[in-house]
Design a protein around this motif. Structure first.
Motif, PDB file in Angstrom:
ATOM      1  N   ALA A 152       0.827  -1.201   0.000  1.00 13.98           N
ATOM      2  CA  ALA A 152       0.000   0.000   0.000  1.00 13.98           C
ATOM      3  C   ALA A 152       0.867   1.259   0.000  1.00 13.98           C
ATOM      4  O   ALA A 152       0.572   2.235  -0.704  1.00 13.98           O
ATOM      5  N   GLN A 153       1.935   1.266   0.801  1.00 14.52           N
ATOM      6  CA  GLN A 153       2.805   2.442   0.860  1.00 14.52           C
ATOM      7  C   GLN A 153       3.514   2.671  -0.468  1.00 14.52           C
ATOM      8  O   GLN A 153       3.626   3.814  -0.941  1.00 14.52           O
ATOM      9  N   THR A 154       3.986   1.589  -1.074  1.00 11.86           N
ATOM     10  CA  THR A 154       4.655   1.718  -2.372  1.00 11.86           C
ATOM     11  C   THR A 154       3.696   2.238  -3.428  1.00 11.86           C
ATOM     12  O   THR A 154       4.021   3.148  -4.201  1.00 11.86           O
ATOM     13  N   LEU A 155       2.508   1.655  -3.478  1.00  3.01           N
ATOM     14  CA  LEU A 155       1.515   2.076  -4.463  1.00  3.01           C
ATOM     15  C   LEU A 155       1.118   3.533  -4.254  1.00  3.01           C
ATOM     16  O   LEU A 155       0.966   4.294  -5.224  1.00  3.01           O
ATOM     17  N   LEU A 156       0.967   3.944  -3.001  1.00  4.66           N
ATOM     18  CA  LEU A 156       0.588   5.323  -2.704  1.00  4.66           C
ATOM     19  C   LEU A 156       1.637   6.301  -3.226  1.00  4.66           C
ATOM     20  O   LEU A 156       1.299   7.348  -3.790  1.00  4.66           O
ATOM     21  N   GLU A 157       2.907   5.975  -3.045  1.00  3.77           N
ATOM     22  CA  GLU A 157       3.956   6.864  -3.549  1.00  3.77           C
ATOM     23  C   GLU A 157       3.919   6.952  -5.073  1.00  3.77           C
ATOM     24  O   GLU A 157       4.052   8.035  -5.645  1.00  3.77           O
ATOM     25  N   LEU A 158       3.704   5.830  -5.744  1.00  6.75           N
ATOM     26  CA  LEU A 158       3.663   5.837  -7.208  1.00  6.75           C
ATOM     27  C   LEU A 158       2.449   6.605  -7.726  1.00  6.75           C
ATOM     28  O   LEU A 158       2.545   7.335  -8.719  1.00  6.75           O
TER      29      LEU A 158
END
Length: 376
Positions: free
Chosen positions: A342-348
């Motif tokens: 979720a954190q990775t996707l949010l940054e992207l």
């Protein structure tokens, strides 16, 4: 052994980290994102945020080499297109680190979708499609049996299916930004991944790239045994003396295999070798042939492909594929921390919105190598 894995945003970086951890090594990951997936693997020593190499190469090189020297890194494993900037940074390095990558000239020749073809044509009877270099809009031929793509590109982006004169401007197509016009092929898409040590083939896996986003980047990797592709990989190492990781895209048309391009870096085919490849305690690669499993990236298969599967009456097949494949992001011994995806996707997503570009572009634009002008 101390190991640094770059390109921590890529799922294949997780695979390398877990291979190294399983061998008892101390592992760090590095990237220019704040929250890449690799940052959240349990068991690693730490994460190093690097400046974006495409825009701040000097700072990238200095930060990287400073860390290699301070930490006495023994092995550096690239995974994404940061490898092309690493090739430049390596020449500024004075440490004892072993860089798992080919020599610079070969690396850049293989990344070039025109210059690479003479190195690939004829290996194990595999051909390359007729390809023409375009350096000016007037070079484009009015030929519906061809396609256009940049000499330096990735994931099938900027693909022009029906080229004709005038389809590109001189700003888009020029000697600094060349394209190739290539014979259109139709048939089954196949890929393979190979690991080499100075020309010797260490490990190899052929697979079908399935459930592809925009008919380009695959999210599902179905391993196959194909003697032709294995022989191709073997002869490629013998012809080039390649060192590091290489992957190839093929089309089989009317029984003839054609190699479309080479990716001289890691690709997701490594996932299929999870049960077969080791980096042992002595720092040596050990490969033991075994049954390969299909892998998918995360849980997104039914989210992104259900509608299309329903339209094609393939919904039951999609669910069968989903459950027969293992999740490449999961690992019982060295799992991701809770909420990592979720954190990775949010940054992207935030990058996509901020820079007004598609999510696929936002995921790589800071590490892409689009030719020598990248360091200008």
């Amino acid at each position: 052994m101390d190991v640094l894995i770059t390109g921590a945003r890529a799922p294949v970086a997780l695979e390398w980290a877990r291979l190294a951890l399983a061998g008892g090594h101390r592992v760090w990951l590095a990237d220019s994102l704040h929250w890449p997936l690799g940052r959240f693997i349990q068991g690693i020593e730490g994460y190093i945020k690097l400046p974006p190499p495409r825009f701040q190469f000097g700072a990238f090189s200095a930060t990287l080499n400073g860390f290699l020297n301070r930490q006495h890194i023994d092995l550096l494993i690239p995974t994404c297109e940061e490898i092309f900037y690493l090739a430049q940074a390596k020449h500024q390095s004075n440490n004892h680190t072993h860089w798992l990558m080919p020599e610079k000239n070969l690396l850049f020749q293989l990344h070039n979708k025109f210059d690479s073809l003479p190195l690939l044509d004829g290996l194990a009877g595999v051909r390359t499609p007729a390809t023409y270099l375009c350096q000016h809009p007037d070079d484009i031929r009015d030929d519906r049996n061809t396609i256009l793509k940049p000499v330096f590109s990735r994931f099938g982006r900027q693909f022009i299916e029906h080229p004709e004169p005038g389809v590109l401007t001189s700003e888009q197509l020029n000697p600094r930004r060349p394209w190739v016009q290539q014979r259109r092929l139709s048939g089954e898409a196949l890929c393979n991944y190979a690991l080499y040590q100075h020309g010797q083939l260490i490990a190899h896996q052929a697979y079908r790239p399935l459930y592809r986003f925009n008919q380009a980047a695959a999210s599902y990797f179905d391993p196959i045994d194909d003697a032709r592709l294995h022989q191709f990989a073997l002869e490629f190492g013998q012809r080039t003396g390649f060192h590091g990781q290489a992957a190839f895209d093929f089309i089989e048309q009317d029984g003839q295999l054609y190699c479309l391009e080479c990716n001289p870096r890691a690709t997701s085919g490594l996932h299929c070798l999870r049960q077969q490849l080791q980096l042992n305690s002595a720092g040596e690669f050990v490969y033991r042939k075994d049954t390969s499993h299909a892998y998918r990236v995360g849980f997104g298969l039914p989210i992104f492909f259900s509608l299309n599967a329903i339209r094609q009456c393939q919904f039951p097949a999609l669910w069968r594929d989903y459950f027969r494949a293992q999740d490449a992001l999961k690992d019982a011994q060295f799992p991701l921390q809770f909420g990592a995806q979720a954190q990775t996707l949010l940054e992207l997503v935030a990058r996509s919105v901020r820079y007004r570009m598609p999510l696929t572009d936002a995921s790589t634009f800071d590490i892409e190598w689009n030719g020598p002008e990248a360091l200008a």
